[in-house]
Scaffold this motif. Structure first.
Motif, PDB file in Angstrom:
ATOM      1  N   GLU A  34      11.621  25.400  36.035  1.00 11.68           N
ATOM      2  CA  GLU A  34      10.953  24.315  36.758  1.00 11.68           C
ATOM      3  C   GLU A  34      11.738  23.938  38.009  1.00 11.68           C
ATOM      4  OE1 GLU A  34       9.606  21.081  34.394  1.00 11.68           O
ATOM      5  OE2 GLU A  34       7.933  22.348  33.739  1.00 11.68           O
ATOM      6  N   ARG A  35      13.061  23.913  37.900  1.00 13.49           N
ATOM      7  CA  ARG A  35      13.863  23.519  39.070  1.00 13.49           C
ATOM      8  C   ARG A  35      13.872  24.609  40.130  1.00 13.49           C
ATOM      9  NH1 ARG A  35      17.630  20.683  35.624  1.00 13.49           N
ATOM     10  NH2 ARG A  35      16.896  18.552  35.482  1.00 13.49           N
ATOM     11  N   LEU A  36      13.824  25.870  39.670  1.00 13.13           N
ATOM     12  CA  LEU A  36      13.879  26.972  40.643  1.00 13.13           C
ATOM     13  C   LEU A  36      12.500  27.405  41.137  1.00 13.13           C
ATOM     14  CD1 LEU A  36      16.857  27.061  39.966  1.00 13.13           C
ATOM     15  CD2 LEU A  36      16.689  29.492  39.612  1.00 13.13           C
ATOM     16  N   HIS A 105      31.623  24.435  38.167  1.00 12.89           N
ATOM     17  CA  HIS A 105      31.311  25.841  38.457  1.00 12.89           C
ATOM     18  C   HIS A 105      30.235  25.961  39.540  1.00 12.89           C
ATOM     19  CE1 HIS A 105      32.688  26.103  34.108  1.00 12.89           C
ATOM     20  NE2 HIS A 105      33.577  26.792  34.784  1.00 12.89           N
ATOM     21  N   GLY A 106      29.209  25.087  39.465  1.00 11.45           N
ATOM     22  CA  GLY A 106      28.119  25.156  40.443  1.00 11.45           C
ATOM     23  C   GLY A 106      28.620  24.848  41.850  1.00 11.45           C
ATOM     24  N   SER A 107      29.442  23.799  41.981  1.00 11.02           N
ATOM     25  CA  SER A 107      29.965  23.443  43.309  1.00 11.02           C
ATOM     26  C   SER A 107      30.833  24.564  43.861  1.00 11.02           C
ATOM     27  CB  SER A 107      30.797  22.154  43.228  1.00 11.02           C
ATOM     28  OG  SER A 107      30.014  21.125  42.709  1.00 11.02           O
ATOM     29  N   ASP A 108      31.650  25.150  42.998  1.00 10.09           N
ATOM     30  CA  ASP A 108      32.522  26.248  43.413  1.00 10.09           C
ATOM     31  C   ASP A 108      31.667  27.446  43.854  1.00 10.09           C
ATOM     32  OD1 ASP A 108      35.026  27.307  43.854  1.00 10.09           O
ATOM     33  OD2 ASP A 108      35.335  27.981  41.787  1.00 10.09           O
ATOM     34  N   ARG A 139      23.227  14.446  45.064  1.00  8.82           N
ATOM     35  CA  ARG A 139      24.699  14.390  45.200  1.00  8.82           C
ATOM     36  C   ARG A 139      25.276  15.792  45.330  1.00  8.82           C
ATOM     37  NH1 ARG A 139      24.359  10.499  41.248  1.00  8.82           N
ATOM     38  NH2 ARG A 139      24.927  11.941  39.573  1.00  8.82           N
ATOM     39  N   PHE A 140      24.744  16.712  44.549  1.00  5.38           N
ATOM     40  CA  PHE A 140      25.251  18.091  44.539  1.00  5.38           C
ATOM     41  C   PHE A 140      25.171  18.707  45.934  1.00  5.38           C
ATOM     42  CE2 PHE A 140      24.392  22.680  43.693  1.00  5.38           C
ATOM     43  CZ  PHE A 140      25.601  22.997  43.082  1.00  5.38           C
ATOM     44  N   TYR A 141      24.024  18.590  46.591  1.00  2.00           N
ATOM     45  CA  TYR A 141      23.869  19.211  47.912  1.00  2.00           C
ATOM     46  C   TYR A 141      24.582  18.412  49.009  1.00  2.00           C
ATOM     47  CZ  TYR A 141      20.785  22.763  46.057  1.00  2.00           C
ATOM     48  OH  TYR A 141      20.304  23.833  45.353  1.00  2.00           O
TER      49      TYR A 141
HETATM   50  C1  COA Z   1      22.579  21.988  39.838  1.00  2.00           C
HETATM   51  C2  COA Z   1      23.616  22.873  39.168  1.00  2.00           C
HETATM   52  C3  COA Z   1      23.661  24.248  39.843  1.00  2.00           C
HETATM   53  C4  COA Z   1      24.982  22.215  39.321  1.00  2.00           C
HETATM   54  O1  COA Z   1      25.964  23.063  38.756  1.00  2.00           O
HETATM   55  P1  COA Z   1      27.144  22.407  37.903  1.00  2.00           P
HETATM   56  O2  COA Z   1      28.116  23.438  37.548  1.00  2.00           O
HETATM   57  O3  COA Z   1      26.531  21.651  36.783  1.00  2.00           O
HETATM   58  O4  COA Z   1      27.694  21.413  39.012  1.00  2.00           O
HETATM   59  P2  COA Z   1      29.170  20.841  39.197  1.00  2.00           P
HETATM   60  O5  COA Z   1      29.840  20.667  37.877  1.00  2.00           O
HETATM   61  O6  COA Z   1      29.866  21.640  40.226  1.00  2.00           O
HETATM   62  O7  COA Z   1      28.841  19.463  39.844  1.00  2.00           O
HETATM   63  C5  COA Z   1      28.238  18.503  39.046  1.00  2.00           C
HETATM   64  C6  COA Z   1      27.205  17.842  39.873  1.00  2.00           C
HETATM   65  O8  COA Z   1      26.006  18.603  39.873  1.00  2.00           O
HETATM   66  C7  COA Z   1      24.907  17.722  39.879  1.00  2.00           C
HETATM   67  N1  COA Z   1      24.032  18.054  38.780  1.00  2.00           N
HETATM   68  C8  COA Z   1      22.719  18.247  38.931  1.00  2.00           C
HETATM   69  N2  COA Z   1      22.148  18.576  37.800  1.00  2.00           N
HETATM   70  C9  COA Z   1      23.122  18.608  36.863  1.00  2.00           C
HETATM   71  C10 COA Z   1      23.136  18.882  35.463  1.00  2.00           C
HETATM   72  N3  COA Z   1      22.025  19.194  34.793  1.00  2.00           N
HETATM   73  N4  COA Z   1      24.330  18.821  34.804  1.00  2.00           N
HETATM   74  C11 COA Z   1      25.455  18.509  35.480  1.00  2.00           C
HETATM   75  N5  COA Z   1      25.495  18.253  36.808  1.00  2.00           N
HETATM   76  C12 COA Z   1      24.327  18.294  37.484  1.00  2.00           C
HETATM   77  C13 COA Z   1      25.459  16.327  39.840  1.00  2.00           C
HETATM   78  O9  COA Z   1      25.534  15.892  41.184  1.00  2.00           O
HETATM   79  C14 COA Z   1      26.835  16.489  39.323  1.00  2.00           C
HETATM   80  O10 COA Z   1      27.703  15.551  39.887  1.00  2.00           O
HETATM   81  P3  COA Z   1      27.973  14.142  39.182  1.00  2.00           P
HETATM   82  O11 COA Z   1      28.901  14.467  38.075  1.00  2.00           O
HETATM   83  O12 COA Z   1      28.561  13.330  40.259  1.00  2.00           O
HETATM   84  O13 COA Z   1      26.662  13.625  38.700  1.00  2.00           O
HETATM   85  C15 COA Z   1      23.341  23.044  37.650  1.00  2.00           C
HETATM   86  O14 COA Z   1      23.348  21.804  37.044  1.00  2.00           O
HETATM   87  C16 COA Z   1      22.025  23.729  37.369  1.00  2.00           C
HETATM   88  O15 COA Z   1      21.967  24.940  37.390  1.00  2.00           O
HETATM   89  N6  COA Z   1      20.944  22.977  37.089  1.00  2.00           N
HETATM   90  C17 COA Z   1      19.652  23.579  36.771  1.00  2.00           C
HETATM   91  C18 COA Z   1      19.069  24.420  37.897  1.00  2.00           C
HETATM   92  C19 COA Z   1      19.023  23.672  39.205  1.00  2.00           C
HETATM   93  O16 COA Z   1      18.741  22.484  39.235  1.00  2.00           O
HETATM   94  N7  COA Z   1      19.329  24.403  40.293  1.00  2.00           N
HETATM   95  C20 COA Z   1      19.249  23.845  41.627  1.00  2.00           C
HETATM   96  C21 COA Z   1      17.848  24.015  42.124  1.00  2.00           C
HETATM   97  S1  COA Z   1      17.579  23.061  43.560  1.00  2.00           S
END
Ligand code: COA
Length: 179
Positions: A34-36, A105-108, A139-141
């Protein structure tokens, strides 16, 4: 590994055929498709054809996100619609499982992908879409340096309703001058 694809806790590598079954499972999870904006269901045969196209493609690249400490494949990032005249591309990212999210991991992975796109592929602008109303994604972006460039009203249909999508962009500038 001293590589442009190495981050602090993850590295990126080309998606391999052995990664396809795992990726098939992940992309059929609602919190990912759904997100992608992935259309499901798709068959393993369709995925194999997609992969063969990917191997030949000049405008799309998919990279596996691997945890450095144990080489576990935990998600994917991609660049597609790579436009070499205008030097832009669309990106997408997911970290597959809830237990591996929220650990940096996602931010990295996003940082490494930006570095690869700008410094190796010499792209100028990257963009992507996200849910417009998800504060975590915003916040992530924003943390990664993206600017919100607009809203696509009722652009996608999820869970029985049309939802707004945000458009995010990041451009490569040095001292305020486009590169
Ligand atoms: C968005 C995503 C890539 C972030 O990766 P991550 O490894 O969880 O991110 P990080 O640990 O580096 O950073 C955490 C931040 O990600 C964001 N985030 C968004 N969705 C999240 C989730 N489901 N779980 C955790 N963090 C999430 C928050 O901003 C969080 O920061 P916060 O702790 O201040 O709230 C990952 O949560 C994901 O794959 N979600 C599902 C798919 C998706 O949404 N992809 C992006 C499409 S636009």
């Amino acid at each position: 590994m001293d590589s442009i694809l190495q981050g602090e806790c993850i590295y990126l590598r080309r998606l391999e055929r052995d990664d396809l079954a795992r990726t098939w499972e992940w992309l059929h999870r609602p919190d990912v498709y759904e997100r992608l904006g992935v259309n499901i269901p798709f068959s393993h045969t369709q995925q194999e054809a997609w992969f063969q196209g990917l191997e030949q493609s000049r405008d799309k690249i998919v990279l596996a996100v691997c945890r450095t400490e144990d080489d576990a494949h935990i998600g994917n990032v991609s660049l597609d619609s790579i436009d070499l005249r205008h030097r832009n591309a669309r990106l997408s990212i997911f970290i597959a499982l809830e237990e591996t999210r929220g650990k940096g991991h996602g931010s990295d992975a996003l940082r490494v992908l930006l570095r690869y796109a700008f410094e190796f592929l010499n792209l100028h602008r990257l963009w992507c879409k996200s849910d417009a109303d998800d504060p975590g994604i915003v916040r992530f972006y924003e943390r990664a340096g993206f600017q919100r460039e607009g809203t696509l009203r009722e652009h996608e249909f999820h869970g029985g309703a049309y939802v707004d999508k945000a458009v995010w962009g990041i451009v490569r500038h040095r001292n305020g001058v486009p590169e």
